[in-house]
Design a protein around this motif. Structure first.
Motif, PDB file in Angstrom:
ATOM      1  N   PRO A  29     -41.560 -31.844 -12.033  1.00  0.00           N
ATOM      2  CA  PRO A  29     -42.945 -31.790 -12.647  1.00  0.00           C
ATOM      3  C   PRO A  29     -43.307 -30.717 -13.628  1.00  0.00           C
ATOM      4  O   PRO A  29     -44.139 -31.133 -14.525  1.00  0.00           O
ATOM      5  N   GLU A  30     -42.358 -29.664 -13.739  1.00  0.00           N
ATOM      6  CA  GLU A  30     -42.773 -28.724 -14.984  1.00  0.00           C
ATOM      7  C   GLU A  30     -42.450 -29.429 -16.096  1.00  0.00           C
ATOM      8  O   GLU A  30     -42.899 -29.202 -17.177  1.00  0.00           O
ATOM      9  N   GLU A  31     -41.336 -30.281 -16.094  1.00  0.00           N
ATOM     10  CA  GLU A  31     -40.927 -30.705 -17.374  1.00  0.00           C
ATOM     11  C   GLU A  31     -41.835 -31.919 -17.792  1.00  0.00           C
ATOM     12  O   GLU A  31     -42.241 -32.008 -19.105  1.00  0.00           O
ATOM     13  N   ASP A  32     -42.313 -32.458 -16.821  1.00  0.00           N
ATOM     14  CA  ASP A  32     -43.190 -33.619 -17.309  1.00  0.00           C
ATOM     15  C   ASP A  32     -44.486 -33.227 -17.565  1.00  0.00           C
ATOM     16  O   ASP A  32     -45.249 -33.816 -18.379  1.00  0.00           O
ATOM     17  N   THR A  33     -44.970 -32.057 -17.153  1.00  0.00           N
ATOM     18  CA  THR A  33     -46.230 -31.481 -17.727  1.00  0.00           C
ATOM     19  C   THR A  33     -46.422 -31.410 -19.327  1.00  0.00           C
ATOM     20  O   THR A  33     -47.274 -31.535 -19.995  1.00  0.00           O
ATOM     21  N   ALA A  82     -44.525 -33.013 -21.419  1.00  0.00           N
ATOM     22  CA  ALA A  82     -44.162 -34.420 -22.326  1.00  0.00           C
ATOM     23  C   ALA A  82     -45.284 -35.037 -23.217  1.00  0.00           C
ATOM     24  O   ALA A  82     -45.252 -35.057 -24.213  1.00  0.00           O
ATOM     25  N   ASP A  83     -46.569 -35.434 -22.542  1.00  0.00           N
ATOM     26  CA  ASP A  83     -47.615 -35.634 -23.366  1.00  0.00           C
ATOM     27  C   ASP A  83     -48.775 -35.593 -22.498  1.00  0.00           C
ATOM     28  O   ASP A  83     -49.797 -36.440 -22.082  1.00  0.00           O
ATOM     29  N   PRO A  84     -49.455 -34.190 -22.684  1.00  0.00           N
ATOM     30  CA  PRO A  84     -50.702 -33.921 -22.116  1.00  0.00           C
ATOM     31  C   PRO A  84     -51.721 -34.468 -22.606  1.00  0.00           C
ATOM     32  O   PRO A  84     -52.871 -34.470 -21.988  1.00  0.00           O
ATOM     33  N   ASP A  85     -51.675 -34.783 -23.818  1.00  0.00           N
ATOM     34  CA  ASP A  85     -52.888 -35.224 -24.552  1.00  0.00           C
ATOM     35  C   ASP A  85     -53.040 -36.269 -24.535  1.00  0.00           C
ATOM     36  O   ASP A  85     -54.356 -37.152 -25.024  1.00  0.00           O
ATOM     37  N   ASP A  95     -52.071 -40.483 -15.289  1.00  0.00           N
ATOM     38  CA  ASP A  95     -51.596 -39.915 -16.536  1.00  0.00           C
ATOM     39  C   ASP A  95     -50.277 -40.007 -17.026  1.00  0.00           C
ATOM     40  O   ASP A  95     -49.746 -40.904 -16.539  1.00  0.00           O
ATOM     41  N   HIS A  96     -49.805 -39.423 -17.894  1.00  0.00           N
ATOM     42  CA  HIS A  96     -48.446 -39.483 -18.388  1.00  0.00           C
ATOM     43  C   HIS A  96     -47.400 -39.194 -17.520  1.00  0.00           C
ATOM     44  O   HIS A  96     -46.214 -39.912 -17.675  1.00  0.00           O
ATOM     45  N   ARG A  97     -47.572 -38.660 -16.322  1.00  0.00           N
ATOM     46  CA  ARG A  97     -46.585 -38.468 -15.366  1.00  0.00           C
ATOM     47  C   ARG A  97     -46.387 -39.655 -14.311  1.00  0.00           C
ATOM     48  O   ARG A  97     -45.365 -40.012 -13.895  1.00  0.00           O
ATOM     49  N   GLY A  98     -47.624 -40.319 -14.269  1.00  0.00           N
ATOM     50  CA  GLY A  98     -47.547 -41.458 -13.379  1.00  0.00           C
ATOM     51  C   GLY A  98     -48.783 -41.753 -12.632  1.00  0.00           C
ATOM     52  O   GLY A  98     -49.959 -41.162 -13.253  1.00  0.00           O
TER      53      GLY A  98
END
Length: 179
Positions: A68-72, A74-77, A93-96
């Motif tokens: 989860p730390e890596e995914d946050t 990735a593309d928060p915008d 969102d971008h994580r799923g």
């Protein structure tokens, strides 16, 4: 004549006294005697092996960073869909996709999702989102909307998220298969 103190009958076994009793199988562990002492030694060895395995898994967990730390980062915008009521909540969102109902939660990454389906109640204000996985399982959640007019707004927001993230995964797989 010799008399014994206590009962001379053996304890009864069977379905009347043990609901898990199956005829032909050995009796449960409670019927073991003191002669079964040597069998306890392997249990100690199994416990030691279990402790070693737990220690190894802790070491690997400490060595690898959590996802989860890596995914946050990735593309928060990108687009985000969020809908909730007093009991249920859904976030895409971008994580799923993350679903929660009361104290139960589940999370699906985009590569774990086969389809996302929405449905509105004919009467009332329930908005149902169902996440389908490739292994033929589905996870529905019902969210009560403040007004029926929110259904169109939620559909548009969810479509934007699905177009941004869900289709990218499918297109990448098609490109890999073709190339």
């Amino acid at each position: 004549m010799e008399q014994r103190i206590g009962s001379s009958s053996q304890p009864l076994e069977g379905a009347g006294f043990d609901p898990a009793f199956i005829p032909g199988l050995t009796s449960p562990a409670s019927g073991r005697t003191e002669e079964d002492g040597p069998e306890k030694e392997p249990e100690v060895a199994d416990a030691e092996e279990a402790d070693e395995a737990a220690a190894e898994s802790e070491e690997t967990a400490e060595a690898s960073p959590s996802e989860p730390e890596e995914d946050t980062e990735a593309d928060p915008d990108g687009p985000v869909f969020e809908a909730s009521d007093r009991r249920a909540r859904m976030v895409a969102d971008h994580r799923g996709v993350r679903l929660s109902l009361d104290d139960q939660e589940c999370e699906f990454r985009w590569d774990e999702i086969g389809a996302v389906e929405t449905e509105t109640a004919r009467f009332g204000k329930r908005y149902t989102v169902t996440v389908h996985t490739p292994d033929r399982r589905w996870y529905p959640i019902e969210i009560e909307a403040p007004a029926r007019s929110r259904f169109q707004e939620w559909d548009a927001q969810l479509d934007a998220v699905l177009d941004a993230y869900f289709e990218e995964e499918g297109e990448e797989k098609e490109e890999r298969a073709a190339g």
